[in-house]
Scaffold this active site. Structure first.
Site, PDB file in Angstrom:
ATOM      1  NE  ARG A   1      -3.951   0.160   1.785  1.00  0.00           N
ATOM      2  CZ  ARG A   1      -4.913   0.674   2.544  1.00  0.00           C
ATOM      3  NH1 ARG A   1      -5.057   0.274   3.791  1.00  0.00           N
ATOM      4  NH2 ARG A   1      -5.725   1.600   2.074  1.00  0.00           N
TER       5      ARG A   1
ATOM      6  CB  CYS B   1     -13.481   5.611   9.587  1.00  0.00           C
ATOM      7  SG  CYS B   1     -12.753   4.003   9.203  1.00  0.00           S
TER       8      CYS B   1
END
Length: 438
Positions: A273, A368
């Site tokens: 990533r 989140c």
């Protein structure tokens, strides 16, 4: 494609989503990538129906089980067709004809299901609250406790698709010019209400093909996510760590707020990533970001960097309950670690990453998630065992119903100026580490 062929494609696609252990958007993209012969109008119709079913999974499932059937791709599609009033009993039998490219004929149980749902409504007066709000069993009590009287409104706000927000990259552009250019190109855009560099786009245009995206002037980023970087308040010349950088969205926002001055270290345990993030960094024109792959949250690099940073952002791995608008399949299946494991990981990350913060520096813990066990509770436990830190203002809490963003939490904690980070050898484990808060 004839309508019946579209229905068969939805059945195939839903079966893949249910069976494959990866996010639905990846499965759906792969399905269409392998079937380039499907035209754009057919893709759109298939996509709309598939996501509509994914968003109504618990409600459809309640009706299907109530009718004595098994919940699977075919019964979900049959239920959706009947609730949308698209078919009568005779026409749905014609659609499930078994002819080439069409669904196999209805079984006796499936026909019984269609008859039971004929002229019914998806929202039934006796529909339990959990199914009505599309909430998984594991999160139901925690979300009720955390959201209180706002529970139903917040959960219903996440039943609709998330909007698309853009963050203007101040290194390359300013919001007024970008807004004017997007308007000139015929896009339906509005200025963001929270983040100062945010623009909301309606109509789902192909933003990734727009010149402003391709030259790095804009990034796709939820306005709530942009607010995490705002409260972190990275300043030019500071030394900053984005400890769980992932794809680098918040890293870019931090670097932009620093006007390319100072140093940002993007770390993560997922090296691939970080490699992909480097492409975004180059496109955005930032040159004050370096990447570092870690073996774990307690990598030896952390020990060597104790007390070196003005700001450490922890965008912690979490359940993602705040992102259910854009990742609706998370409501009915768990692809990653369960919450008990995540709580332990979050606590371990906090314990390790806090050592990087210098005296007078800031530690920003963000998720989140809408679950208090991952948010306020984690911060409270951390502060209990780390009196050298103190809150620097109120916590940031954003929700879909109240703010029209994804659900986000952020706490800015400041290390007292005279508090020197302990070396690795004297770093004590929290007494509660390895045990979730009860």
């Amino acid at each position: 494609m004839i309508p019946a062929a579209r229905i068969q494609a939805v059945i195939e696609l839903l079966a893949n989503v249910i069976e494959e252990p990866r996010p639905a958007d990846g499965t759906i993209s792969a399905y269409f990538r392998d079937r380039r012969f499907i035209g754009s109008k057919d893709r759109a119709a298939i996509n709309v129906r598939t996501y509509r079913i994914i968003r109504a999974y618990h409600r459809l499932g309640w009706w299907i089980k109530k009718s004595g059937c098994e919940v699977n791709a075919r019964t979900l599609v049959i239920a959706d067709l009947m609730f949308e009033r698209e078919h009568s009993i005779s026409s749905i039998e014609e659609t499930f004809s078994g002819e080439r490219f069409t669904p196999d004929p209805l079984t006796d149980e499936e026909l019984k299901l269609a008859k039971a749902l004929d002229k019914q409504n998806l929202e039934h007066p006796h529909l339990p609250l959990r199914e009505k709000t599309e909430c998984p069993e594991w999160a139901f009590e925690m979300l009720q406790a955390g959201l209180g009287e706002r529970y139903e409104a917040e959960m219903k706000a996440m039943l609709t698709p998330a909007p698309m927000d853009l963050r203007v990259n101040l290194i390359k552009a300013n919001r007024d010019d970008v807004f004017a250019k997007l308007k000139e190109d015929g896009l339906d855009v509005h200025l963001g209400k929270l983040a100062p560099n945010s623009i909301r786009v309606f109509g789902r245009p192909q933003i990734a093909q727009h010149p402003l995206y391709m030259d790095g002037s804009i990034e796709i980023q939820d306005e709530g996510s942009q607010m995490i970087a705002i409260v972190a308040d990275a300043k030019p010349g500071e030394q900053v760590v984005d400890f769980c950088a992932g794809a680098g969205g918040k890293t870019l926002a931090l670097a932009a707020s620093m006007n390319n001055k100072g140093r940002v270290v993007a770390t993560d345990v997922l090296e691939k990533r970080l490699e992909k993030a480097k492409l975004r960094f180059r496109r955005a024109g930032v040159h004050n970001i370096e990447t570092r792959a870690l073996t774990s949250e307690r990598d030896k690099w952390v020990k060597r960097q104790v007390g070196h940073f003005d700001l450490v952002l922890i965008d912690a791995p979490c359940t993602g309950t705040g992102t259910w608008r854009r990742e609706p399949d998370k409501r009915w299946r768990t692809l990653g670690p369960e919450i008990a494991e995540l709580i332990l990981l979050q606590r371990s990350i906090l314990e390790s990453a806090c050592r990087l913060v210098k005296g007078g520096g800031r530690l920003v813990y963000a998720t989140c998630s809408l679950i208090a066990e991952e948010n306020e509770n984690q911060v409270a436990i951390f502060l209990q065992h780390h009196p050298e830190f103190e809150p620097a203002g109120e916590f940031l809490k954003l929700t879909p119903a109240q703010n029209d963003t994804d659900g986000f939490f952020a706490a800015v904690l400041k290390r007292k100026k005279d508090a020197v980070p302990p070396p690795e050898e004297s770093q004590q484990e929290s007494p509660e580490e390895g045990k979730p808060d009860e």
